[in-house]
Design a protein around this motif. Structure first.
Motif, PDB file in Angstrom:
ATOM      1  N   ASP A 157       0.826  -1.217   0.000  1.00 54.61           N
ATOM      2  CA  ASP A 157       0.000   0.000   0.000  1.00 54.61           C
ATOM      3  C   ASP A 157       0.858   1.264   0.000  1.00 54.61           C
ATOM      4  O   ASP A 157       0.881   2.029   0.972  1.00 54.61           O
ATOM      5  N   GLY A 176      -0.961   4.565   0.775  1.00 57.70           N
ATOM      6  CA  GLY A 176      -1.282   4.745   2.183  1.00 57.70           C
ATOM      7  C   GLY A 176      -0.050   5.081   3.008  1.00 57.70           C
ATOM      8  O   GLY A 176      -0.099   5.945   3.891  1.00 57.70           O
ATOM      9  N   LEU A 177       1.057   4.429   2.709  1.00 55.90           N
ATOM     10  CA  LEU A 177       2.288   4.683   3.453  1.00 55.90           C
ATOM     11  C   LEU A 177       2.826   6.087   3.157  1.00 55.90           C
ATOM     12  O   LEU A 177       3.287   6.780   4.064  1.00 55.90           O
ATOM     13  N   LYS A 184       1.099   8.709   2.417  1.00 59.36           N
ATOM     14  CA  LYS A 184       0.262   9.675   3.156  1.00 59.36           C
ATOM     15  C   LYS A 184       0.609   9.664   4.645  1.00 59.36           C
ATOM     16  O   LYS A 184       0.727  10.715   5.285  1.00 59.36           O
ATOM     17  N   LEU A 185       0.801   8.464   5.192  1.00 56.00           N
ATOM     18  CA  LEU A 185       1.136   8.342   6.613  1.00 56.00           C
ATOM     19  C   LEU A 185       2.450   9.056   6.936  1.00 56.00           C
ATOM     20  O   LEU A 185       2.552   9.799   7.919  1.00 56.00           O
ATOM     21  N   VAL A 202       6.486   8.681  12.125  1.00 61.33           N
ATOM     22  CA  VAL A 202       6.001   7.301  12.109  1.00 61.33           C
ATOM     23  C   VAL A 202       6.975   6.391  12.840  1.00 61.33           C
ATOM     24  O   VAL A 202       8.194   6.538  12.735  1.00 61.33           O
ATOM     25  N   TRP A 252       3.373  -2.731  17.252  1.00 62.12           N
ATOM     26  CA  TRP A 252       2.249  -1.894  16.811  1.00 62.12           C
ATOM     27  C   TRP A 252       1.440  -1.449  18.031  1.00 62.12           C
ATOM     28  O   TRP A 252       1.067  -0.280  18.160  1.00 62.12           O
ATOM     29  N   GLN A 290       4.211   1.272  12.962  1.00 58.95           N
ATOM     30  CA  GLN A 290       3.292   0.966  11.861  1.00 58.95           C
ATOM     31  C   GLN A 290       3.978   0.490  10.585  1.00 58.95           C
ATOM     32  O   GLN A 290       3.319   0.154   9.608  1.00 58.95           O
ATOM     33  N   HIS A 350      -4.221  -6.929  11.093  1.00 60.01           N
ATOM     34  CA  HIS A 350      -5.562  -6.658  10.564  1.00 60.01           C
ATOM     35  C   HIS A 350      -6.602  -7.611  11.182  1.00 60.01           C
ATOM     36  O   HIS A 350      -7.734  -7.208  11.466  1.00 60.01           O
ATOM     37  N   ASP A 366      -8.892  -1.631   9.280  1.00 55.88           N
ATOM     38  CA  ASP A 366      -8.489  -0.222   9.191  1.00 55.88           C
ATOM     39  C   ASP A 366      -7.180   0.063   9.925  1.00 55.88           C
ATOM     40  O   ASP A 366      -6.652   1.180   9.830  1.00 55.88           O
ATOM     41  N   GLN A 390      -3.534   0.606  10.628  1.00 59.72           N
ATOM     42  CA  GLN A 390      -2.483   0.992   9.686  1.00 59.72           C
ATOM     43  C   GLN A 390      -1.192   0.234   9.994  1.00 59.72           C
ATOM     44  O   GLN A 390      -0.569   0.440  11.043  1.00 59.72           O
ATOM     45  N   TYR A 431       2.248  -1.385   7.618  1.00 62.71           N
ATOM     46  CA  TYR A 431       2.852  -1.389   6.284  1.00 62.71           C
ATOM     47  C   TYR A 431       4.182  -2.137   6.299  1.00 62.71           C
ATOM     48  O   TYR A 431       4.814  -2.304   7.348  1.00 62.71           O
TER      49      TYR A 431
END
Length: 417
Positions: free
Chosen positions: A19, A22-23, A25-26, A32, A178, A184, A204, A210, A212, A214
């Motif tokens: 993803d 998504g990563l 954006k994070l 992080v 996590w 994450q 998950h 949902d 997060q 990665y």
């Protein structure tokens, strides 16, 4: 600031990402937490291990919260990744010794800012068998596990249940970090992809789709000639200065192929794009000067061993090239002459002809006298022409060594007994 993923892409340091959108954006939104792990299978990392940790260091320097996981728990059973047969289990005493050694190395490389070092033995050792099967085993599908490359590659030769469960334990690690450290992202070598994605699946399943989480892997490093990076005729290149001296470490990088050096500058240094582009141009225009290799050797040696080690390595190199060994210290000699022919000699002052024959450097007194009178013999950097000359082993290098040179390049290191 440029997105760190774009920086890593330019450096050729990304193999796969889960993803990516998504990563991206994070990473843009906040600091992080991420981690990279290593099992204590030995008491030192080698430069092959260094590759993913260099990426972790880049995240740390970009302001993200880096975590290093020392696998005291997973290391006690063995990762099947990259192996064709079962690993021989180490004693727990050896595992704990290696944990301490690797932790010290990591503290040296990463400093104290934005870094946390954890050991998975502290939580894996507390999980009893029934809890492991009920809380985690139930969430792993055997068919999915069998299809992971790390397991599939071992099925023909056989794999024990112990090593088969390794990906479950690594997944537990990711979930623990996590949950407890707000981690994450997991990064690792290309062979860790199956273990990393198994950890994301576990998160998950336990925390919801949902959640997060990665993964990012680093490409397998291969040299231009097709051979594996990081190996030499003498074996692995270690970060421990007792296993690979800083001088040998420096020389390894200095001797890299023109075809590889720019790639290594991108991977193993923190030089800017502009600096690397300039060095790449010098490789193209003046390869004989080897400026890119010298810069690579300076940067990586300074990162691993410190600037003083760079200066020492260059001092040894210059002395060996010029023959002016008198400027070297006993420690310099120990490093620079480690792989040269070694002999032993008495601590007593001895006539040069007798000394050369006694150490085995010369086969006969006749040949020794001939080489001395012809100016072919140097002792501790000085050319000796008198057959009456007396060698005093206590005169230099703290009385530990005598350096003899026969002809232009044939060095011998005499250890004083």
């Amino acid at each position: 600031m440029e997105n760190i993923l774009e920086e890593l892409k330019w450096r050729g340091a990304i193999n796969q990402v889960t993803d990516e959108a998504g990563l991206t954006k994070l990473l843009a939104d906040k600091s992080v937490g991420l981690y990279c792990g290593t099992d204590p299978t030995g008491d030192s990392l080698h430069i092959g291990h260094l590759i993913p940790f260099m990426m972790l260091k880049r995240f740390q320097m970009a302001g993200h919260r880096a975590h290093i996981l020392i696998g005291g728990g997973t290391g006690s059973i063995g990762d099947p990744s990259g192996r064709s047969s079962e690993r021989v289990l180490q004693s727990m005493e050896t595992v704990h010794h290696n944990e301490d050694a690797l932790t010290a190395q990591m503290k040296h490389l990463f400093g104290a800012d934005n870094i946390t070092i954890v050991n998975n033995y502290s939580w894996l050792s507390k999980i009893d068998l029934l809890s492991f099967l009920r809380d985690y085993g139930k969430l792993f599908n055997i068919n999915t596990m069998l299809n992971k490359e790390v397991v599939a590659s071992r099925l023909e030769g056989g794999i024990s249940f112990t090593e088969f469960t390794y990906q479950i334990l690594q997944s537990v690690d990711f979930h623990h970090l996590w949950q407890e450290h707000d981690v994450q992202l997991q990064i690792g070598g290309a062979d860790q992809w199956g273990n990393i994605t198994a950890g994301i699946d576990l998160i998950h399943k336990m925390e919801g789709q949902d959640a997060q989480a990665y993964g990012l892997t680093i490409p397998l490093m291969v040299k231009a000639d097709g051979t594996k990076f990081g190996k030499t005729a003498g074996g692995a290149v270690w970060l421990d200065p007792k296993k690979t001296t800083p001088y040998e470490f420096y020389q390894f990088w200095l001797n890299q192929d023109d075809r590889d050096v720019v790639k290594y500058l991108k991977y193993f240094t923190f030089l800017s794009r502009e600096e690397i582009a300039e060095l790449a141009q010098k490789v193209a225009d003046q390869p004989e000067k080897r400026e890119a290799q010298r810069k690579l050797a300076q940067e990586v040696t300074a990162f691993v061993h410190g600037q003083a080690a760079v200066e020492q390595a260059e001092r040894i190199s210059a002395a060996l090239f010029s023959g002016d060994v008198k400027t070297l210290t006993a420690d310099d000699i120990e490093q620079g002459f480690k792989n040269m022919p070694a002999v032993e000699c008495s601590s007593q002052p001895t006539n040069i002809v007798d000394w050369l024959v006694g150490t085995g450097i010369e086969k006969s007194k006749r040949q020794a006298r001939e080489d001395v009178t012809n100016g072919a013999i140097r002792i501790n950097g000085d050319r000796i022409r008198e057959v009456e000359h007396v060698i005093d082993p206590a005169a230099m290098f703290a009385g530990r060594f005598v350096i003899a040179r026969r002809g232009k390049k044939k060095y011998f290191l005499a250890h004083v007994k």
